[in-house]
Design a protein around this motif. Structure first.
Motif, PDB file in Angstrom:
ATOM      1  N   ALA A 193      -0.607  -4.314  -2.570  1.00 29.33           N
ATOM      2  CA  ALA A 193       0.444  -4.440  -1.615  1.00 29.33           C
ATOM      3  C   ALA A 193       0.333  -3.483  -0.419  1.00 29.33           C
ATOM      4  CB  ALA A 193       1.963  -4.148  -2.109  1.00 29.33           C
ATOM      5  N   LYS A 194      -0.244  -2.347  -0.646  1.00 26.89           N
ATOM      6  CA  LYS A 194      -0.502  -1.167   0.335  1.00 26.89           C
ATOM      7  C   LYS A 194      -1.530  -1.633   1.384  1.00 26.89           C
ATOM      8  CE  LYS A 194      -0.885   3.635   1.081  1.00 26.89           C
ATOM      9  NZ  LYS A 194      -1.766   4.727   0.486  1.00 26.89           N
ATOM     10  N   LYS A 195      -2.394  -2.583   0.579  1.00 24.16           N
ATOM     11  CA  LYS A 195      -3.456  -2.982   1.459  1.00 24.16           C
ATOM     12  C   LYS A 195      -3.018  -3.842   2.706  1.00 24.16           C
ATOM     13  CE  LYS A 195      -8.159  -5.033   0.937  1.00 24.16           C
ATOM     14  NZ  LYS A 195      -8.790  -5.887  -0.002  1.00 24.16           N
ATOM     15  N   ILE A 196      -2.123  -4.546   2.488  1.00 22.11           N
ATOM     16  CA  ILE A 196      -1.694  -5.456   3.539  1.00 22.11           C
ATOM     17  C   ILE A 196      -0.197  -4.922   4.089  1.00 22.11           C
ATOM     18  CG2 ILE A 196      -2.800  -7.638   2.753  1.00 22.11           C
ATOM     19  CD1 ILE A 196      -0.274  -8.399   1.247  1.00 22.11           C
ATOM     20  N   GLY A 197       0.041  -3.647   3.963  1.00 25.32           N
ATOM     21  CA  GLY A 197       0.744  -3.112   4.620  1.00 25.32           C
ATOM     22  C   GLY A 197       2.349  -3.443   3.923  1.00 25.32           C
TER      23      GLY A 197
END
Ligand code: SF4
Ligand code: SF4
Ligand code: SF4
Ligand code: FES
Lengths: 525, 348
Positions: B23-27
């Protein structure tokens, strides 16, 4: 360091000697502990039972100044038991036969006698280090600050070469640099024999290059080191000292002697506080602290990182670079730098290792030199493939006892070091209340049995004498130190460096033998 | 590589990646209390739960690995309800003194109560009462505010390697303490403050000399000026004064600091700082202008150089100075004064 800090986690075995890492490089010490939790085996060789001994597989409590004997004996065992890396020695090194000859007489039994440890422990250390796939050596001032410091280092590098533990991720011979920017100061040529990037002053081509770059004429005669300059003041050869950001009155050996020299010369001191040294100055220049200016530091893993201005300097204090530039200008050299980045760009032009390290590139993460151009990612591990001088040369060395040790008048060995809560001469750390609460005063660690034999109680103030003078200090009785050894931090004025020897310098590095001082301890009442 | 969708967005990640990382990877921001990427995942707080299509229960995103074809929703009604429940329970015994709490503005609990509109707890919970342990000179521990996320304990043991603190007692009275509750002063704590830096609430808080609110400060990223590790840190500045230092995630320190870098910053604005040049007159150092100081130095340099040559002057540079300053110092000695008498205390 030849390796990166994070590399400690990639080593199977770490041989740590002469470094009290959790106190002097605390965040690196924490990473050594992480490595040990991860399965890395730690060998510690030190005169004191430092905190990392808790994490060690093996602890060798060696007498101060006996590292050469220990390394030689470890090589002896490695060769005896066939643990050497034959292929590496064959392809990458020179002088192996001479080494073999010298280490032959350093049997574990012979070295055990010199170092004051069990022969079996030396064997164990050799097997651990020699048997490891990836082994790293970490050392600090406990190795270098000896009359034979360079030889101590050579003996460690012989050990690494014999086992091929060089030039790989996680394995190398790694000096930890003490103060935040010792690495950078050396890289920048704040040394008497080299310009930036270790370009020798006695090399004609180098002189030509700098003469062209700076548009001046330069001297090719190597200059004086700090201890040599201090001696030269006494000998009337040096008349003026310009000291920027150092406090030799506390940090240098044989304080009385340093004081005489500083009083005799015309002394300019540039600092952020009126240090013990500044008090003796003829002119004091007020400087900005690190939080009041922009620039870069280079850490112990050769990483060039940004320093940024957060607050304004007090009064009319100025960043050191501005002061030095203004002095240059008034002395007739008219180069003006509008900001610090312009100086950095000049450094890049004359220093191949720094050429690719622009401020823009290190905006968020620092880069490790050598970094020859702007496309280069930097160099986490030095000497990959081969030692950088081509073939790794074995330099066999013999153990030589320090002259400080052979005296009936001063029978106890004093060794010095830092503690976690203070930094160098305390001029920065002693401004924080909490620090002074935890570490208010000087002390001397002494073993229970030595204390008992001298009728000294824990906390009692005793007088400690050496050939140079005497100091009074509270005894701290501990079981972490050997019987004929005492330890005193050097942070306090009128402390350890009143006693240490400033005359006996390492022949090559000119480092004073601070780690071994013969002392006598006297009960006062 | 695995492909999954989170809130309808496709994302590709490597095998072993958690839902949280994906999730962090796509903000996409998923809240956490007990998670820290440097620690062994322990998944105890459940604030990070998400809905995974086909799964019977909500999944803790910080410990659940992403799987091929997974469909994740991070703020669905059930998820929000569940998070509210977690917050409700925490607030049941949390003192609501945000007005004066030093952590306000940097408190995850406060932020999440705001995000999920929780004003107070629906439980009539018993409050935890603990004496504040203020025996450490640099920070204090107020266990009545602890939410038992465990991060301080694991940072101290897994990253700092000191193992000074742990969980004491069980059940309702569980709290963080030094062995036998003897207090920080009598523990093996080395005051690195690394536990303080990760505490999501106001349970571990630095002792501050200045009153400030975090939103009044500006962080300035810099390099520690003490030892050669070169830790990265943020100086928090308010009104031209450093009020706190926070660790940053640098390549050599990974979010850790030691007591010197973290707490020994008082020297910067200290009243004893040198503020003007000084010149010795009749044996005393007296205040002078820059011009006077420079003139005196310049005349001395010229005099000594003229009479004894440039090698009668020596410079000591500084292992604490910047690279650029060391460069300039040796340039001054070599290029302008004309001697190689330049060194610094590398050997000391
Ligand atoms: S300050 Fe450091 S040593 Fe002390 S409890 Fe916290 S993490 Fe552990
Ligand atoms: S003191 Fe802070 S970090 Fe430690 S368990 Fe409690 S809330 Fe978590
Ligand atoms: S925080 Fe501590 S370990 Fe890190 S650079 Fe500063 S003094 Fe060194
Ligand atoms: S953050 Fe995932 S369980 Fe706490």
């Amino acid at each position: 360091m030849t390796n990166s800090i994070g590399d400690v986690k990639k080593a199977d075995v770490i041989f740590l000697t002469g470094s009290n890492t959790t106190e002097n490089h605390p965040v690196m010490g924490a990473q050594i502990r992480q490595a040990v939790k991860n399965g890395t085996k730690l060998i510690v060789a030190d005169p004191r039972e430092i905190p990392l001994v808790r994490d060690a597989e093996l602890f060798l409590q060696i007498k101060p100044g006996t590292s050469v004997a220990l390394s030689n004996a470890m090589i002896n065992v490695i060769l005896e038991e066939g643990l050497e890396n034959k292929e590496y020695i064959e392809n990458n090194t020179e002088g192996f036969d001479q080494l073999k000859e010298v280490v032959a007489k350093y049997t574990p039994e012979a070295a055990a006698e010199i170092c004051g440890v069990a022969a079996e422990d030396i064997r164990k250390a050799a097997r651990l280090y020699g048997g490891a796939g990836v082994a790293s050596i970490l050392y600090c001032m406990g190795i270098t600050q000896h009359h034979n410091g360079t030889e101590n280092v050579m003996s460690l590098s012989n050990l690494a070469l014999v086992t091929g533990n060089l030039g790989k991720e996680g394995s190398g011979v790694n000096p930890l640099r003490g103060q935040n920017n010792v690495q950078g100061a050396c890289d920048m040529g704040a040394l008497p024999n080299v310009f930036t990037g270790y370009q020798a002053v006695n090399n004609e081509a180098v002189i030509k290059k700098f003469e062209a770059a700076w548009e001046v004429e330069l001297s090719n005669k190597p200059g004086k080191t700090v201890p040599e300059a201090i001696h030269a003041v006494e000998a009337d050869e040096v008349k003026m000292l310009y000291i920027f950001g150092e406090n030799p009155m506390v940090s240098d050996p044989d304080q009385h002697h340093v004081e005489t020299a500083l009083k005799k010369a015309f002394l300019v001191v540039q600092d952020i506080f009126l240090t013990e040294t500044a008090e003796l100055a003829d002119v004091v220049l007020p400087a900005a602290s690190y939080a009041e200016k922009d620039g870069t530091f280079s850490n112990t893993e050769r990483r060039v990182q940004r320093v940024r201005k957060a607050v304004d300097a007090p009064g009319v204090a100025k960043p050191d670079w501005v002061i030095i530039m203004e002095l240059m200008n008034r002395l007739g050299y008219n180069k003006v730098y509008n900001n610090i980045e312009e100086i950095h760009d000049e450094i890049r032009q004359v220093t191949p290792q720094y050429a690719g390290i622009s401020y823009k590139r290190i905006e968020s993460n620092g880069i490790q030199w050598p970094c020859p151009n702007e496309e280069h990612p930097g160099t986490p591990t030095l000497h990959v493939g081969k030692p950088s001088r081509g073939l790794g040369l074995f330099k066999p060395v013999e153990y030589v006892m320090s002259e400080e040790l052979v005296s009936e008048e001063f029978p106890v060995i004093m060794t010095t070091g830092r503690i976690l809560y203070h930094y160098h001469t305390r001029s920065m750390t002693n401004k924080t209340e909490g620090i002074n609460k935890i570490a208010p005063d000087n002390f001397m660690e002494i073993s229970g049995s030595l204390a008992e034999s001298l009728d000294i109680a824990d906390g009692e103030v005793v007088r400690v004498h050496s050939r140079r003078g005497h100091v009074e200090v509270a005894a701290r009785v501990t079981d972490t130190i050997e019987d004929n050894v005492v330890f005193m931090p050097f942070h306090w004025a009128d402390g350890a460096n009143v006693l240490t020897n400033g005359d006996v310098l390492d022949k090559l590095s000119k480092t004073p033998g601070l780690k071994v001082t013969g002392v006598r301890i006297e009960k006062i009442s | 590589m695995i492909t999954l969708t989170i809130n309808g967005l496709e994302v590709q990640v490597e095998e072993g990646t958690t839902i949280l990382q994906a999730a962090k990877k796509i903000g996409i921001d998923i809240p956490t209390f007990c998670h820290d990427p440097r620690l062994v995942p322990h998944g105890s707080c459940r604030i990070c739960v998400v809905e995974v299509e086909g799964a019977r229960n909500l999944q803790a995103s910080c410990t659940t690995p992403a799987a091929q074809g997974m469909k994740v929703t991070t703020e669905s009604d059930v998820v929000v309800e569940s998070r509210k429940g977690v917050l409700d329970l925490i607030l049941a015994n949390h003192p609501l003194d945000c007005l004066t709490c030093q952590k306000a503005g940097r408190c995850t609990l406060q932020d999440l109560c705001y995000r999920y509109d929780i004003k107070e707890s629906s439980f009539e919970g018993e409050r935890k009462e603990y004496e504040i342990d203020d025996s450490n000179p640099f920070y204090y521990s107020d266990q009545s505010k602890c939410i038992l996320c465990g991060k301080c304990v694991y940072v101290c043991s897994q990253l700092q390697g000191t193992e000074a603190i742990g969980f004491a007692e069980r059940g309702f009275t569980t709290h963080i303490a030094t062995p036998f509750d003897k207090g920080l002063e009598h523990s093996t704590c080395v005051s690195c403050g690394n536990c303080v830096a990760v505490c999501p609430v106001g349970a571990l808080v630095p002792k501050s000399k200045t009153k400030f609110r975090y939103w009044e400060t500006k962080p300035v990223r810099t390099t520690c000026s003490y030892c050669g590790v070169g830790c990265q840190m943020d100086l928090l500045v308010k009104d031209n004064k450093i009020v706190e230092v926070l660790p940053a995630d640098g390549p050599s320190n990974h979010g850790l600091l030691c007591v010197k870098g973290r707490f020994a910053y008082n020297f910067v604005g200290h009243p004893d700082r040198l503020k003007t040049p000084l010149i010795r007159k009749d044996g005393e150092l007296v205040e002078a202008s820059w011009d006077e100081a420079y003139d005196l130095i310049v005349s001395k340099v010229n005099e000594i150089k003229g009479e004894f040559g440039p090698d009668a002057i020596a410079g000591f540079s500084s292992a604490r100075g910047l690279n650029e300053e060391n460069y300039l110092m040796q340039k001054l000695m070599r290029g302008v004064i004309g001697t190689n008498n330049i060194d610094h205390c590398a050997r000391l």
